[in-house]
Write an enzyme that holds these catalytic residues in place. Sequence first.
Site, PDB file in Angstrom:
ATOM      1  N   THR A 137       0.809  -1.215   0.000  1.00 30.97           N
ATOM      2  CA  THR A 137       0.000   0.000   0.000  1.00 30.97           C
ATOM      3  C   THR A 137       0.848   1.274   0.000  1.00 30.97           C
ATOM      4  O   THR A 137       1.968   1.276   0.543  1.00 30.97           O
ATOM      5  CB  THR A 137      -0.904  -0.009   1.250  1.00 30.97           C
ATOM      6  OG1 THR A 137      -1.532   1.258   1.400  1.00 30.97           O
ATOM      7  CG2 THR A 137      -0.120  -0.295   2.532  1.00 30.97           C
ATOM      8  N   ASP A 138       0.271   2.353  -0.524  1.00 28.18           N
ATOM      9  CA  ASP A 138       0.943   3.665  -0.469  1.00 28.18           C
ATOM     10  C   ASP A 138       1.124   4.138   0.978  1.00 28.18           C
ATOM     11  O   ASP A 138       1.959   4.996   1.264  1.00 28.18           O
ATOM     12  CB  ASP A 138       0.173   4.708  -1.284  1.00 28.18           C
ATOM     13  CG  ASP A 138      -1.270   4.930  -0.857  1.00 28.18           C
ATOM     14  OD1 ASP A 138      -1.727   4.290   0.110  1.00 28.18           O
ATOM     15  OD2 ASP A 138      -1.966   5.746  -1.500  1.00 28.18           O
ATOM     16  N   GLU A 139       0.342   3.559   1.910  1.00 24.73           N
ATOM     17  CA  GLU A 139       0.394   4.031   3.297  1.00 24.73           C
ATOM     18  C   GLU A 139       1.741   3.746   3.957  1.00 24.73           C
ATOM     19  O   GLU A 139       2.061   4.328   4.988  1.00 24.73           O
ATOM     20  CB  GLU A 139      -0.744   3.416   4.121  1.00 24.73           C
ATOM     21  CG  GLU A 139      -2.092   3.820   3.592  1.00 24.73           C
ATOM     22  CD  GLU A 139      -3.238   3.672   4.577  1.00 24.73           C
ATOM     23  OE1 GLU A 139      -2.990   3.503   5.776  1.00 24.73           O
ATOM     24  OE2 GLU A 139      -4.391   3.732   4.122  1.00 24.73           O
TER      25      GLU A 139
ATOM     26  N   TYR B 283      -1.820  -0.379  11.104  1.00 28.56           N
ATOM     27  CA  TYR B 283      -2.017  -1.035   9.800  1.00 28.56           C
ATOM     28  C   TYR B 283      -0.811  -0.807   8.893  1.00 28.56           C
ATOM     29  O   TYR B 283      -0.188  -1.747   8.398  1.00 28.56           O
ATOM     30  CB  TYR B 283      -3.301  -0.501   9.115  1.00 28.56           C
ATOM     31  CG  TYR B 283      -3.342  -0.825   7.638  1.00 28.56           C
ATOM     32  CD1 TYR B 283      -3.493  -2.141   7.195  1.00 28.56           C
ATOM     33  CD2 TYR B 283      -3.188   0.167   6.664  1.00 28.56           C
ATOM     34  CE1 TYR B 283      -3.497  -2.456   5.840  1.00 28.56           C
ATOM     35  CE2 TYR B 283      -3.180  -0.131   5.307  1.00 28.56           C
ATOM     36  CZ  TYR B 283      -3.336  -1.443   4.898  1.00 28.56           C
ATOM     37  OH  TYR B 283      -3.332  -1.753   3.555  1.00 28.56           O
TER      38      TYR B 283
ATOM     39  N   LYS C 195       2.165  -3.384   7.465  1.00 26.67           N
ATOM     40  CA  LYS C 195       2.360  -3.574   6.017  1.00 26.67           C
ATOM     41  C   LYS C 195       3.810  -3.244   5.645  1.00 26.67           C
ATOM     42  O   LYS C 195       4.429  -3.944   4.838  1.00 26.67           O
ATOM     43  CB  LYS C 195       1.406  -2.676   5.210  1.00 26.67           C
ATOM     44  CG  LYS C 195      -0.062  -3.056   5.284  1.00 26.67           C
ATOM     45  CD  LYS C 195      -0.381  -4.415   4.706  1.00 26.67           C
ATOM     46  CE  LYS C 195      -0.207  -4.487   3.203  1.00 26.67           C
ATOM     47  NZ  LYS C 195      -0.606  -5.825   2.681  1.00 26.67           N
TER      48      LYS C 195
HETATM   49  P1  NAD Z   1     -10.021  -6.979   2.250  1.00 25.92           P
HETATM   50  O1  NAD Z   1     -10.038  -6.603   3.687  1.00 25.92           O
HETATM   51  O2  NAD Z   1     -11.202  -6.724   1.399  1.00 25.92           O
HETATM   52  O3  NAD Z   1      -9.690  -8.537   2.113  1.00 25.92           O
HETATM   53  C1  NAD Z   1      -8.687  -9.178   2.852  1.00 25.92           C
HETATM   54  C2  NAD Z   1      -8.840 -10.675   2.616  1.00 25.92           C
HETATM   55  O4  NAD Z   1      -7.779 -11.346   3.317  1.00 25.92           O
HETATM   56  C3  NAD Z   1     -10.154 -11.248   3.155  1.00 25.92           C
HETATM   57  O5  NAD Z   1     -10.699 -12.151   2.241  1.00 25.92           O
HETATM   58  C4  NAD Z   1      -9.743 -11.941   4.455  1.00 25.92           C
HETATM   59  O6  NAD Z   1     -10.593 -13.012   4.810  1.00 25.92           O
HETATM   60  C5  NAD Z   1      -8.347 -12.411   4.074  1.00 25.92           C
HETATM   61  N1  NAD Z   1      -7.487 -12.627   5.248  1.00 25.92           N
HETATM   62  C6  NAD Z   1      -7.281 -11.785   6.298  1.00 25.92           C
HETATM   63  N2  NAD Z   1      -6.420 -12.332   7.170  1.00 25.92           N
HETATM   64  C7  NAD Z   1      -6.049 -13.526   6.641  1.00 25.92           C
HETATM   65  C8  NAD Z   1      -5.166 -14.550   7.067  1.00 25.92           C
HETATM   66  N3  NAD Z   1      -4.482 -14.437   8.200  1.00 25.92           N
HETATM   67  N4  NAD Z   1      -5.026 -15.643   6.283  1.00 25.92           N
HETATM   68  C9  NAD Z   1      -5.718 -15.765   5.123  1.00 25.92           C
HETATM   69  N5  NAD Z   1      -6.588 -14.834   4.687  1.00 25.92           N
HETATM   70  C10 NAD Z   1      -6.735 -13.724   5.430  1.00 25.92           C
HETATM   71  O7  NAD Z   1      -8.706  -6.292   1.655  1.00 25.92           O
HETATM   72  P2  NAD Z   1      -8.447  -5.578   0.263  1.00 25.92           P
HETATM   73  O8  NAD Z   1      -8.900  -4.186   0.340  1.00 25.92           O
HETATM   74  O9  NAD Z   1      -8.878  -6.457  -0.828  1.00 25.92           O
HETATM   75  O10 NAD Z   1      -6.842  -5.529   0.297  1.00 25.92           O
HETATM   76  C11 NAD Z   1      -6.079  -6.599  -0.240  1.00 25.92           C
HETATM   77  C12 NAD Z   1      -4.613  -6.248  -0.117  1.00 25.92           C
HETATM   78  O11 NAD Z   1      -4.338  -5.030  -0.822  1.00 25.92           O
HETATM   79  C13 NAD Z   1      -4.146  -6.014   1.316  1.00 25.92           C
HETATM   80  O12 NAD Z   1      -2.876  -6.578   1.471  1.00 25.92           O
HETATM   81  C14 NAD Z   1      -4.095  -4.501   1.439  1.00 25.92           C
HETATM   82  O13 NAD Z   1      -3.132  -4.110   2.391  1.00 25.92           O
HETATM   83  C15 NAD Z   1      -3.702  -4.097   0.047  1.00 25.92           C
HETATM   84  N6  NAD Z   1      -4.145  -2.772  -0.402  1.00 25.92           N
HETATM   85  C16 NAD Z   1      -5.453  -2.396  -0.277  1.00 25.92           C
HETATM   86  C17 NAD Z   1      -5.857  -1.157  -0.768  1.00 25.92           C
HETATM   87  C18 NAD Z   1      -7.291  -0.684  -0.659  1.00 25.92           C
HETATM   88  O14 NAD Z   1      -7.544   0.484  -0.952  1.00 25.92           O
HETATM   89  N7  NAD Z   1      -8.248  -1.513  -0.281  1.00 25.92           N
HETATM   90  C19 NAD Z   1      -4.926  -0.326  -1.396  1.00 25.92           C
HETATM   91  C20 NAD Z   1      -3.601  -0.742  -1.494  1.00 25.92           C
HETATM   92  C21 NAD Z   1      -3.231  -1.980  -1.012  1.00 25.92           C
HETATM   93  O1  DAU Z   2      -4.176   4.040   0.605  1.00 26.05           O
HETATM   94  C1  DAU Z   2      -4.402   2.672   0.500  1.00 26.05           C
HETATM   95  C2  DAU Z   2      -5.177   2.227   1.694  1.00 26.05           C
HETATM   96  O2  DAU Z   2      -6.488   2.735   1.520  1.00 26.05           O
HETATM   97  C3  DAU Z   2      -5.217   0.728   1.889  1.00 26.05           C
HETATM   98  O3  DAU Z   2      -3.922   0.262   2.135  1.00 26.05           O
HETATM   99  C4  DAU Z   2      -6.125   0.370   3.063  1.00 26.05           C
HETATM  100  O4  DAU Z   2      -6.252  -1.035   3.181  1.00 26.05           O
HETATM  101  C5  DAU Z   2      -7.490   0.970   2.831  1.00 26.05           C
HETATM  102  O5  DAU Z   2      -8.292   0.759   3.965  1.00 26.05           O
HETATM  103  C6  DAU Z   2      -7.387   2.464   2.560  1.00 26.05           C
HETATM  104  O6  DAU Z   2      -6.994   3.201   3.739  1.00 26.05           O
HETATM  105  P1  DAU Z   2      -7.658   4.621   4.099  1.00 26.05           P
HETATM  106  O7  DAU Z   2      -7.528   4.840   5.543  1.00 26.05           O
HETATM  107  O8  DAU Z   2      -7.146   5.688   3.191  1.00 26.05           O
HETATM  108  O9  DAU Z   2      -9.165   4.277   3.644  1.00 26.05           O
HETATM  109  P2  DAU Z   2     -10.573   4.521   4.321  1.00 26.05           P
HETATM  110  O10 DAU Z   2     -11.602   4.104   3.320  1.00 26.05           O
HETATM  111  O11 DAU Z   2     -10.653   3.953   5.693  1.00 26.05           O
HETATM  112  O12 DAU Z   2     -10.599   6.091   4.463  1.00 26.05           O
HETATM  113  C7  DAU Z   2     -10.407   6.940   3.329  1.00 26.05           C
HETATM  114  C8  DAU Z   2     -10.430   8.371   3.831  1.00 26.05           C
HETATM  115  O13 DAU Z   2     -11.754   8.670   4.294  1.00 26.05           O
HETATM  116  C9  DAU Z   2      -9.520   8.621   5.013  1.00 26.05           C
HETATM  117  O14 DAU Z   2      -8.994   9.930   4.922  1.00 26.05           O
HETATM  118  C10 DAU Z   2     -10.450   8.529   6.216  1.00 26.05           C
HETATM  119  C11 DAU Z   2     -11.764   9.057   5.672  1.00 26.05           C
HETATM  120  N1  DAU Z   2     -12.980   8.493   6.281  1.00 26.05           N
HETATM  121  C12 DAU Z   2     -13.105   7.144   6.342  1.00 26.05           C
HETATM  122  C13 DAU Z   2     -14.221   6.557   6.912  1.00 26.05           C
HETATM  123  C14 DAU Z   2     -14.342   5.055   7.000  1.00 26.05           C
HETATM  124  C15 DAU Z   2     -13.981   9.328   6.754  1.00 26.05           C
HETATM  125  O15 DAU Z   2     -13.876  10.576   6.674  1.00 26.05           O
HETATM  126  N2  DAU Z   2     -15.080   8.755   7.320  1.00 26.05           N
HETATM  127  C16 DAU Z   2     -15.236   7.409   7.439  1.00 26.05           C
HETATM  128  O16 DAU Z   2     -16.268   6.962   8.000  1.00 26.05           O
END
Ligand code: NAD
Ligand code: DAU
Length: 331
Positions: free
Chosen positions: A117-119, A141, A145
């Site tokens: 992730t960019d985070e 988190y 990562k």
């Molecule tokens: P998600 O939370 O939707 O899904 C996570 C999946 O992993 C689920 O199916 C869960 O059951 C499974 N899981 C969790 N713990 C596990 C374990 N110990 N063993 C096996 N399975 C397990 O997540 P997502 O948003 O699809 O993110 C997927 C990946 O991409 C993550 O690694 C996340 O850090 C990364 N990522 C997410 C975002 C985003 O914006 N959502 C952006 C950049 C990177």
């Molecule tokens: O940047 C990539 C990441 O994006 C991934 O690695 C993470 O898995 C994913 O959860 C996401 O993280 P963020 O914290 O950026 O996403 P989130 O959707 O939780 O929040 C996006 C923005 O919105 C953040 O600035 C917080 C704000 N927010 C979020 C929620 C849930 C609100 O203002 N209100 C809310 O209720």
Amino acid sequence: MRLLVCGGAGFIGSTFARIRARDHGDEVVVLDKLTYAGRRESLNDVDHVFVHGAIEDPAAVGAAIEGADAVVNFAAETHVDRSIAEPDAFVRTQMQGTYVLLEAARERGLRYVQVSTDEVYGSIQAGSFTEDSPLRPSSPYSATKAGADLLVGSYAHTYGLEAVICRGSNAYGPYQYPEKLIPLMVLNALHGDALPVYGDGMQVRNWLYVEDFARGIGHALERGAPGEAYNVGGPDECPNLEVVRRILALTGASEDLLEHVPDRPGHDRRYSLSSERIRTLGWEPRVRFAEGLERTVTWYRDNAWWWEPIRSGEYRAYYERQYGRALRPAS
Ligand code: NAD
Ligand code: DAU
């Protein structure tokens, strides 16, 4: 190619599995623990073999990895707010889980992609992070990562594992669990629940349509140089407040639903990625934010079968703990 897709029942993993099985003819084995975020129904239309298990369990990994050519690891605890409330599962999955997968890939000499992730770079006021920027994670988190990324890098460097890291910006689209900003706001708007904006709502995210991210991961899998990291950033930045206003407009809900609530502790102000390196592998984003957001709102409107069991279940208790108020009763 036979792919072990860890965390493939989640949002991005299921999209990746769908694209690989449908468009590339890959054999897909999904290993997933099925946490609250893991939804088997997200794979209904995906040709795959499913193994229920945790990546930190060597026996489950050993069974699932049989015959695989490569491992792509999506499995993670992914919600920043949950990591602030209860970090332990984040450490177990991100650290121990990644270690077990790396060992299994090393023993078998498999190619390995870590989805990150960019985070991990932390917040940036202006400009964009490159892959050479220092890692300065700020939440449990992002710290776990970043720790996993460092471990992956060490396996490439020390053992010559063919490992690649792919760091995405904020993904959005169908099948995303409604704890994340966009699906939460869409479903609240459709139900007449308040839309809780943290702080002043001027935090900026770099929005990436989920299929674009999944394709980027595919490019890194097929063409990435071992030991390298690749940023995959979305084409558009947008402050949260504007995202929420656009959702109100697309759903036709009232602006009165918008509510400012206390800020997230340690909230990162802005993320931004430079994606030049992955572009050299032939990737570029195809979906601009305006189009992707419209598609996403339409998908949630049309697919209550997917989110209704979530929104009427344990999610309600999570919501109340997180926001200090109940959702309106399910109709
Ligand atoms: P998600 O939370 O939707 O899904 C996570 C999946 O992993 C689920 O199916 C869960 O059951 C499974 N899981 C969790 N713990 C596990 C374990 N110990 N063993 C096996 N399975 C397990 O997540 P997502 O948003 O699809 O993110 C997927 C990946 O991409 C993550 O690694 C996340 O850090 C990364 N990522 C997410 C975002 C985003 O914006 N959502 C952006 C950049 C990177
Ligand atoms: O940047 C990539 C990441 O994006 C991934 O690695 C993470 O898995 C994913 O959860 C996401 O993280 P963020 O914290 O950026 O996403 P989130 O959707 O939780 O929040 C996006 C923005 O919105 C953040 O600035 C917080 C704000 N927010 C979020 C929620 C849930 C609100 O203002 N209100 C809310 O209720």
